[in-house]
Design an enzyme around this catalytic site. Structure first.
Site, mmCIF file in Angstrom:
data_model
loop_
_atom_site.group_PDB
_atom_site.id
_atom_site.type_symbol
_atom_site.label_atom_id
_atom_site.label_comp_id
_atom_site.label_asym_id
_atom_site.label_seq_id
_atom_site.Cartn_x
_atom_site.Cartn_y
_atom_site.Cartn_z
ATOM 1 N N LYS A 14 0.838 -1.212 0.000
ATOM 2 C CA LYS A 14 0.000 0.000 0.000
ATOM 3 C C LYS A 14 0.873 1.262 0.000
ATOM 4 O O LYS A 14 0.681 2.157 -0.807
ATOM 5 C CB LYS A 14 -0.926 0.002 1.237
ATOM 6 C CG LYS A 14 -1.794 -1.243 1.362
ATOM 7 C CD LYS A 14 -2.710 -1.200 2.571
ATOM 8 C CE LYS A 14 -2.008 -1.238 3.909
ATOM 9 N NZ LYS A 14 -1.338 -2.517 4.240
ATOM 10 N N ARG A 88 -9.924 0.562 8.836
ATOM 11 C CA ARG A 88 -9.489 -0.782 9.193
ATOM 12 C C ARG A 88 -10.560 -1.538 9.965
ATOM 13 O O ARG A 88 -10.347 -2.686 10.338
ATOM 14 C CB ARG A 88 -8.255 -0.680 10.086
ATOM 15 C CG ARG A 88 -6.945 -0.883 9.366
ATOM 16 C CD ARG A 88 -5.855 -0.678 10.393
ATOM 17 N NE ARG A 88 -4.668 -1.414 10.107
ATOM 18 C CZ ARG A 88 -3.611 -0.910 9.479
ATOM 19 N NH1 ARG A 88 -3.637 0.304 9.009
ATOM 20 N NH2 ARG A 88 -2.540 -1.641 9.324
ATOM 21 N N ARG A 127 11.959 -5.282 5.067
ATOM 22 C CA ARG A 127 11.693 -3.877 4.729
ATOM 23 C C ARG A 127 12.578 -2.896 5.510
ATOM 24 O O ARG A 127 12.845 -3.087 6.694
ATOM 25 C CB ARG A 127 10.224 -3.541 5.040
ATOM 26 C CG ARG A 127 9.946 -2.049 4.939
ATOM 27 C CD ARG A 127 8.506 -1.694 4.970
ATOM 28 N NE ARG A 127 7.822 -2.171 6.147
ATOM 29 C CZ ARG A 127 6.514 -2.093 6.318
ATOM 30 N NH1 ARG A 127 5.761 -1.584 5.365
ATOM 31 N NH2 ARG A 127 5.960 -2.542 7.411
ATOM 32 N N ARG A 172 -0.627 -8.719 13.685
ATOM 33 C CA ARG A 172 -1.163 -7.774 12.681
ATOM 34 C C ARG A 172 -2.035 -8.504 11.669
ATOM 35 O O ARG A 172 -3.093 -8.007 11.267
ATOM 36 C CB ARG A 172 -0.006 -7.043 11.976
ATOM 37 C CG ARG A 172 0.636 -5.982 12.844
ATOM 38 C CD ARG A 172 2.055 -5.658 12.425
ATOM 39 N NE ARG A 172 2.142 -4.937 11.172
ATOM 40 C CZ ARG A 172 3.293 -4.732 10.526
ATOM 41 N NH1 ARG A 172 4.424 -5.205 11.011
ATOM 42 N NH2 ARG A 172 3.296 -4.054 9.402
#
Ligand code: AP5
Length: 215
Positions: A14, A88, A127, A172
């Site tokens: 995203k 969310r 990442r 998550r």
């Protein structure tokens, strides 16, 4: 003005795609994750609470994130909003609908980025982000330039997020499936939902996104 939601699990891509849309279409990225990370640095009680919740991988309360988004919707002098990581929950989706109506804005598309869970572990644990400009890198697929300087801004500040580890990622993902994935049906029923293959290369995803947005 085009307003879109990017919907997908942690690591779906995203933020990577949002950055491109900001540069190419003068859109404004509203990432509640980034806003909450900023709030953590304020040193306030709220900031400390938010830091603990995020490190664990749980969702911050609807009230806090809706308040953050409300503030940002005032300025409309740009190419449109990219809602990245918001909404969310169904409560957040309802609140967004009300806020857009109040501002006389409409939602053009909800883009679901589909990626399987195995790929997400590799993406999240590899990442890093540039502390200077927010450019997103990956140890394997988009490594930092060999001279150690960000290709975008030249900064040498390599950052890794506190929640980018396998334990937090499990929580998550669980939060995503329990609380966020019902939004797929919600937006499908409203006729806004578009899907793309988030496992494709960054460039291919970019093209799919452009096609959805009518380029
Ligand atoms: P947030 O910051 O929103 O994180 P997230 O949703 O977990 O998403 P990520 O930023 O981890 O992933 P991304 O999809 O942006 O992937 P990226 O482009 O970086 O939220 C963090 C926390 O804040 C939440 O857990 C919660 O606590 C709180 N929070 C935030 N919003 C909230 C809300 N609305 N309500 C309540 N709580 C909230 O890509 C990942 C990696 O993959 C990168 O290294 C990238 O280079 C690579 N990559 C990207 N695309 C590709 C591709 N196509 N192929 C190969 N590699 C790729």
């Amino acid at each position: 003005m085009t307003n879109i939601i990017l919907l997908g699990p942690p690591g779906a891509g995203k933020g990577t795609q949002a950055r491109y849309l900001v540069e190419s279409r003068r859109m404004v990225q509203l990432s509640t994750g980034d806003m909450l990370r900023e709030a953590q640095t304020s040193g306030t009680e709220m900031g400390k609470k938010v830091a603990a919740i995020m490190a664990e991988g749980k969702l911050v309360t609807d009230q806090i994130v809706i308040g953050l988004i409300r503030e940002k919707l005032q300025d409309t002098s740009h190419g449109g909003f990219i809602f990245d990581g918001f909404p969310r929950t169904l409560a957040q989706a309802d609140a967004l609908e009300r806020l857009l109506r109040e501002m006389h804005l409409k939602l053009d598309a909800v883009i679901e980025m589909q990626v399987d869970d195995d790929a997400l572990v590799a993406r999240i644990t590899g990442r890093s982000t540039c502390g200077g400009c927010g450019e997103v890198y990956h140890d394997q697929t988009k490594p930092w330039p060999e001279d150690g300087k960000c290709a975008n801004c030249g900064s040498t500040d390599v950052q890794r997020r506190a929640d980018d580890n396998e334990d937090s990622l499990k929580t998550r993902l669980m939060e995503y499936y329990k609380k966020t994935s019902p939004l797929i049906g919600y937006y499908y029923a409203k006729g806004n939902l578009q899907r793309l293959d988030g496992l494709a290369s960054i460039e291919e995803v970019r093209k799919s996104m452009a096609w959805i947005m009518g380029e």
